[in-house]
Design a protein around this motif. Structure first.
Motif, PDB file in Angstrom:
ATOM      1  N   LEU A 155      48.275  -7.907  28.877  1.00  0.00           N
ATOM      2  CA  LEU A 155      47.299  -8.224  29.910  1.00  0.00           C
ATOM      3  C   LEU A 155      47.875  -9.230  30.903  1.00  0.00           C
ATOM      4  CD1 LEU A 155      44.221  -8.305  27.538  1.00  0.00           C
ATOM      5  CD2 LEU A 155      44.933  -6.458  29.064  1.00  0.00           C
ATOM      6  N   VAL A 156      48.696 -10.139  30.403  1.00  0.00           N
ATOM      7  CA  VAL A 156      49.364 -11.084  31.303  1.00  0.00           C
ATOM      8  C   VAL A 156      50.367 -10.326  32.185  1.00  0.00           C
ATOM      9  CG1 VAL A 156      50.844 -13.121  31.433  1.00  0.00           C
ATOM     10  CG2 VAL A 156      49.020 -13.018  29.728  1.00  0.00           C
ATOM     11  N   ASP A 157      51.067  -9.379  31.603  1.00  0.00           N
ATOM     12  CA  ASP A 157      51.959  -8.516  32.394  1.00  0.00           C
ATOM     13  C   ASP A 157      51.205  -7.923  33.586  1.00  0.00           C
ATOM     14  OD1 ASP A 157      54.008  -8.854  30.604  1.00  0.00           O
ATOM     15  OD2 ASP A 157      53.888  -6.849  29.723  1.00  0.00           O
ATOM     16  N   ASN A 158      50.053  -7.356  33.298  1.00  0.00           N
ATOM     17  CA  ASN A 158      49.265  -6.740  34.363  1.00  0.00           C
ATOM     18  C   ASN A 158      48.878  -7.761  35.426  1.00  0.00           C
ATOM     19  OD1 ASN A 158      49.391  -4.300  33.078  1.00  0.00           O
ATOM     20  ND2 ASN A 158      47.320  -4.358  32.246  1.00  0.00           N
ATOM     21  N   SER A 159      48.528  -8.959  34.981  1.00  0.00           N
ATOM     22  CA  SER A 159      48.153 -10.000  35.935  1.00  0.00           C
ATOM     23  C   SER A 159      49.352 -10.456  36.752  1.00  0.00           C
ATOM     24  CB  SER A 159      47.533 -11.197  35.196  1.00  0.00           C
ATOM     25  OG  SER A 159      46.290 -10.814  34.640  1.00  0.00           O
ATOM     26  N   LEU A 160      50.515 -10.488  36.142  1.00  0.00           N
ATOM     27  CA  LEU A 160      51.721 -10.837  36.899  1.00  0.00           C
ATOM     28  C   LEU A 160      51.995  -9.775  37.960  1.00  0.00           C
ATOM     29  CD1 LEU A 160      54.203 -12.262  34.241  1.00  0.00           C
ATOM     30  CD2 LEU A 160      53.314 -13.439  36.255  1.00  0.00           C
ATOM     31  N   SER A 161      51.875  -8.507  37.567  1.00  0.00           N
ATOM     32  CA  SER A 161      52.066  -7.435  38.545  1.00  0.00           C
ATOM     33  C   SER A 161      51.062  -7.572  39.689  1.00  0.00           C
ATOM     34  CB  SER A 161      51.851  -6.063  37.906  1.00  0.00           C
ATOM     35  OG  SER A 161      52.800  -5.819  36.918  1.00  0.00           O
ATOM     36  N   ALA A 162      49.824  -7.858  39.328  1.00  0.00           N
ATOM     37  CA  ALA A 162      48.754  -7.882  40.338  1.00  0.00           C
ATOM     38  C   ALA A 162      48.875  -9.061  41.294  1.00  0.00           C
ATOM     39  CB  ALA A 162      47.393  -7.908  39.643  1.00  0.00           C
TER      40      ALA A 162
ATOM     41  N   LEU B 225      41.960 -13.394  33.089  1.00  0.00           N
ATOM     42  CA  LEU B 225      41.452 -13.505  34.454  1.00  0.00           C
ATOM     43  C   LEU B 225      42.613 -13.809  35.380  1.00  0.00           C
ATOM     44  CD1 LEU B 225      38.667 -13.788  35.958  1.00  0.00           C
ATOM     45  CD2 LEU B 225      38.815 -16.243  35.480  1.00  0.00           C
ATOM     46  N   ASP B 226      42.681 -13.132  36.532  1.00  0.00           N
ATOM     47  CA  ASP B 226      43.722 -13.479  37.485  1.00  0.00           C
ATOM     48  C   ASP B 226      43.193 -13.431  38.915  1.00  0.00           C
ATOM     49  OD1 ASP B 226      44.286 -10.846  38.864  1.00  0.00           O
ATOM     50  OD2 ASP B 226      44.794 -10.227  36.821  1.00  0.00           O
ATOM     51  N   ASN B 227      43.904 -14.095  39.800  1.00  0.00           N
ATOM     52  CA  ASN B 227      43.515 -14.070  41.214  1.00  0.00           C
ATOM     53  C   ASN B 227      44.387 -13.086  41.998  1.00  0.00           C
ATOM     54  OD1 ASN B 227      45.915 -15.431  41.321  1.00  0.00           O
ATOM     55  ND2 ASN B 227      45.177 -17.131  42.590  1.00  0.00           N
ATOM     56  N   GLY B 228      44.710 -11.976  41.339  1.00  0.00           N
ATOM     57  CA  GLY B 228      45.577 -10.971  41.958  1.00  0.00           C
ATOM     58  C   GLY B 228      44.835 -10.060  42.918  1.00  0.00           C
ATOM     59  N   CYS B 229      45.494  -8.960  43.228  1.00  0.00           N
ATOM     60  CA  CYS B 229      45.006  -8.061  44.277  1.00  0.00           C
ATOM     61  C   CYS B 229      43.732  -7.322  43.919  1.00  0.00           C
ATOM     62  CB  CYS B 229      46.089  -7.049  44.614  1.00  0.00           C
ATOM     63  SG  CYS B 229      46.586  -6.076  43.182  1.00  0.00           S
ATOM     64  N   GLY B 230      43.359  -7.313  42.637  1.00  0.00           N
ATOM     65  CA  GLY B 230      42.171  -6.574  42.230  1.00  0.00           C
ATOM     66  C   GLY B 230      42.369  -5.077  42.321  1.00  0.00           C
ATOM     67  N   MET B 231      41.320  -4.342  42.023  1.00  0.00           N
ATOM     68  CA  MET B 231      41.401  -2.876  42.053  1.00  0.00           C
ATOM     69  C   MET B 231      40.248  -2.299  42.853  1.00  0.00           C
ATOM     70  SD  MET B 231      42.407  -1.962  38.100  1.00  0.00           S
ATOM     71  CE  MET B 231      41.954  -3.481  37.247  1.00  0.00           C
TER      72      MET B 231
END
Ligand SMILES: Nc1ncnc2c1ncn2[C@@H]1O[C@H](COP(=O)(O)OP(=O)(O)OP(=O)(O)O)[C@@H](O)[C@H]1O
Ligand SMILES: Nc1ncnc2c1ncn2[C@@H]1O[C@H](COP(=O)(O)OP(=O)(O)OP(=O)(O)O)[C@@H](O)[C@H]1O
Ligand SMILES: [Mg+2]
Ligand SMILES: [Mg+2]
Lengths: 574, 574
Positions: B132-139, B167-173
């Motif tokens: 899940l952290v991987d995904n947040s890093l990508s995002a 939870l991340d402040n990434g690009c979202g979907m």
């Protein structure tokens, strides 16, 4: 929720949500778009939601893309649209968008790819074939006569493309069961075997048998699929159940999936062909010539299953040809006890009479282009797999049982490989390359352990079949004690061992590793008991073991020892 | 093939094949059975195939079960039936049976179960969170400011059931991307990101960056699903892409799947909720109280993604509480270079100034019942993960590059941990339990290697993130030479190393192991080059390395050596 599905593909219905701020509540209506231009569709939307001619509104997708002429033409049937006052207005209440998320076909096609590699790379191919042999063992489990399992590598180009066939004389599959074969993750634990619902037959675990050789090696509903797509790109399953006059045939291929995706067809729809045995009317292309011979064999068979893999990766073909001895030996290792029976392949004269023959017959053949001699091996005749080597260099064995939680039991065996005159008899893997660890030992050559060395003691079998990447180093009671005892330390390097577990100990889906066997066995709750002639001995296992080791050493080790040192004599006469 | 689907669920149409021996060819007709009894249905079949009243025939399923009244009532829509003269007659020609084989929902629900165990059992939970952290890093990869990633363990029962939130402040979907999130095995390589077909955007590999810290750690389309179902039984994804005013929310749960299966609904149909930020009108049960607080936070955010896992296994909860330091440290290890930047966590004064801060901020918090102090750690502050220990006990490092086939490159680093006065400074894992191999070394204590010992030299990072179960022992050019050379053998036990690969080296889907890194690097084609200040050195690496080792030994090892032995003096005065 099946509503979306009921619209035929030529139709286009849009789920429109009224999200205008002044609307009392978000209402939803399906508005038909079949054959319409945006203009007409917008009029219908106006009508559906009673929007007056003066009112302005926009329609957007749920990612707020405004529907213009271009976008409109590409909208798919069943899509959710939002009716808004302005494209960036907030939603007064939530809209509900129906989605589908059927797993991508890579679930099947790529499943084996990463499963069998598992960091060890090279030897993975025999483990993929093992999944198919597992299935054949399960399918022949209740067979009275000989259980024949054949792996045929048909690499003769004059007969069509390269193919690998795994063939058994097991129970076969009904068309419903063949359908189930194709369903990823559908296993005996979660499937309904019958066409008819009322006779839903739940899975019943087989009764305990010695060394858990119960042939019950189907577990996750993934093995066959992973194996065929690891080996190749297409699988044809041909099968006939005993009770039926019909043969059922099904093809699943990467190419097929790609075509269906391209044509936007349902990915997981397919066709089973039901036909009479021997009927090869559907085999028309030259590429599939070899299938005609296979189908011709059907007529003599009561029941059978054949898995035909084509589109085999060229590296695999090279490997299968070049390392024929290596990988067939690995299969002989995996199925050692199925092929040879519970006592294994004891080739010594003394064992010849007591041995009960196994009825599992696993043959492997490799046919190359005509002219070249084909190769053939029956796993029963492999005499250099590790278990055969262990068994035939043993002078005594120590049996035990481990009882973990519930029904989780392990039968264990430790074998003593004595020192004879000038060398250890602990067998060496004839194919092993010396690992880096061994090399590094050079510095203290004198102390270098011989025999087993630092390798783990136990190989581990699950329902009778080897789980190749899991070994168990030792248990407390059979480890070399820290303080010198009555048994010389080097004797502890003379033992090998086997553990036979039942399926209460979970394995990974690729059947390469146990998940927590060692952890469970090290648990304080786990009780180890020595077993003699099938009887549990109610004594401390550690003492029993040490005594046994001492006896082995005294009885079997033939070590030349120089004793009673009396001084140095210089032989000036030489 | 979508024909089967278009029949609504209340309808029953049977595909009947005329298989009577005298029929010239096998014809197929769909015969309607909706609302009929067998009697009526048989009449319709007679009519459809022009069977005269005198003629006898039977209808069977494709497993040759004769259709009687009981069987008839249970037949499902779309089933294939065979019209025969007698139940055991052979088929004059093949029939084609349409089947569906949608993967079972265990594909999702059980996917992680066996993936993360992988024989090592205990430490698997941090690796699931890592997905899940991987995904947040990508995002968050293209985020300008601080990239915040939070793992919140909400174990306060007064706020509802136990939950883990990533939870991340990434690009979202977008809702389409959220739909894609749910599709197993759909990855950036095989997906179409847009609602609209024409703007199909293919994946573009990011440009090379130092140490491959490119945040591009999404690969197989399985990680998120495997992780959430390994951790718990339900996942709620809440997300908002920057461009949109809407939040999208989707729930996938084991319970839901079970319900759909029971009701014979389509398994992979679901609903995305589109709503305005902060709108928690749908959170009504007390069990989900904690969600209200989470949703309330939405209003300040431009874009974000939250993955909320509930139904967490109780063993996991116990582990997460009891071993908080251990598993957070493991995460600090995995993401060491993302959190600390390419030079890692060098805490020594000399490094403080040159270090460029990373903008990746990974926080972990654990809230238990009110009254109990909550715990919180920022991975940047972890100072005892192995990479931190290595970096801070290094006196010199040796950089190199390995070029395998094509774009497959590896940056490598070897660090020297000198002997200082009375001890090796090669760091020990503070949490490691002594393995059996270490214990067995007792016999030759004097020769026992100190420092690294026989452990492998290299830890391996893939696109900047640790692949925990793969290590690389050594390369030929950095191994201790067989014959004593200018560098004492023990110096070779004073080195640790790191390999940074790009994604041209495949890893297993659970990101626990490389598939063939060592094999590829040992390939004769692979070229190793020393690198100094970013410049490739066109010299033999082995000589370079030996020289470097010699310098390290002479410059940094502070060993007390007793030299010039002059004989034994007996101190009779003590
Ligand atoms: N040779 C065969 N003969 C009869 N039935 C078979 C054969 N091979 C497969 N099957 C049926 O197909 C099913 C699916 O096989 P597959 O190997 O994919 O999964 P599995 O054996 O159930 O589980 P696992 O993942 O442990 O292999 C089996 O459970 C079995 O019912
Ligand atoms: N936190 C997130 N923010 C934005 N998008 C995300 C986030 N998490 C997942 N996604 C999207 O969902 C997709 C699926 O995620 P998932 O982890 O299941 O597979 P993956 O990351 O594509 O591949 P892998 O199996 O390597 O993890 C991702 O590719 C990404 O597009
Ligand atoms: Mg199987
Ligand atoms: Mg991922």
């Amino acid at each position: 929720s099946s509503e979306i599905l009921t619209l035929a593909s030529s139709q286009r219905g849009m789920r429109v949500f009224d999200c205008r701020p002044e609307s009392k509540q978000v209402t939803e209506q399906v508005v038909e778009a079949t054959g319409k231009k945006l203009e007409g569709f917008l009029q219908d939307v106006s009508k559906a939601f009673s929007i007056s001619g003066k009112e302005t509104f926009v329609l957007t997708t749920t990612d707020r893309r405004v529907i213009d002429d271009n976008v409109f033409d590409e909208l798919e049937d069943g899509i959710t649209l939002q009716l808004l006052r302005s494209a960036d207005q907030e939603l007064p209440a939530a809209t509900q968008e129906h989605i589908k998320y059927v797993p991508h076909y890579y679930t099947l096609v790529q499943s084996g790819m990463y499963e069998y590699y598992a960091s060890e790379g090279q030897k993975s191919l025999p483990y993929a074939f093992a999944e198919l042999v597992d299935n054949s063992l399960s399918a022949t489990a209740s067979k009275e006569g000989l259980r024949t399992i054949e792996i045929r590598l048909l690499f003769d180009e004059s007969q069509g493309k390269h193919a690998a066939v795994v063939l058994d004389n097991g129970c076969g599959m009904t068309s419903k069961q063949l359908n189930n074969w194709a369903v990823y993750r559908l296993s005996k634990f979660n499937r309904d075997n019958s066409t008819i619902h009322s006779d839903h037959s739940g899975y019943v675990r087989p009764a305990p048998v010695p060394r858990s050789l119960n042939s019950d090696i189907s577990f996750f509903g993934v093995g066959g699929k992973q194996a065929v797509f690891y080996i190749g790109q297409s699988a044809r399953i041909i099968t006939k159940p005993a009770a039926s006059p019909d043969v059922h045939e099904f093809v699943m291929s990467k190419e097929d999936f790609e075509r269906k995706e391209k044509n936007k067809e349902d990915i997981y729809c397919g066709v089973i062909r039901n036909r009479k045995p021997g009927d090869c009317a559907h085999i028309v292309v030259e590429e599939e010539l070899f299938l005609q011979a296979l189908i011709a064999e059907e007529e003599d068979k009561e029941s059978f299953t054949a898995v035909v893999i084509t589109g085999i990766q060229s590296e695999h073909i090279t490997y299968l040809k070049q390392h024929f001895d290596l990988w067939t030996r690995e299969l002989a290792h995996i199925y050692h006890y199925y092929v040879h029976g519970i006592h294994g392949n004891d080739m010594r004269q003394s064992a010849k009479n007591v041995q009960k023959e196994s009825n599992v017959d696993i043959q492997i053949s490799l046919v190359e282009k005509s002219g070249k001699q084909s190769r053939r091996v029956n796993l029963r005749n492999v005499d250099n797999d590790m278990q055969t080597l262990y068994i035939n260099s043993t002078s005594a064995s120590f049996e035990f049982r481990a009882q973990a939680h519930g029904e989780a039991t392990v039968e264990g065996l430790i074998r003593y490989h004595p020192f004879l005159y000038d060398r250890e008899t602990y067998p060496q893997d004839p194919y092993a390359s010396p690992g880096p660890a061994d090399e590094e030992d050079d510095e203290c050559e004198v102390f270098n352990p011989v025999g087993r060395g630092k390798r783990p003691i136990f190989e581990c079998f699950w329902n009778g079949r080897l789980i190749p990447y899991t070994t168990v180093a030792e248990f407390e009671w059979c480890a070399c004690p820290k303080k010198a005892g009555s048994v010389p330390a080097e004797c502890y390097n003379r033992i090998s061992g086997v553990l036979f577990t039942n399926d209460c100990f979970p394995v990974s889906t690729n059947k390469l590793t146990f998940m927590d066997l060692e952890l469970q066995l090290r648990d304080r709750e786990t009780i180890f008991t020595r077993v003699i002639n099938g009887q549990d001995q109610r004594v401390k296992i550690q003492r029993e073991f040490t005594t046994w080791m001492k006896e082995c050493h005294e009885q079997y080790d033939k070590q030349i020892k120089f004793m009673g040192f009396q001084g140095v004599t210089t032989r000036s006469d030489i």
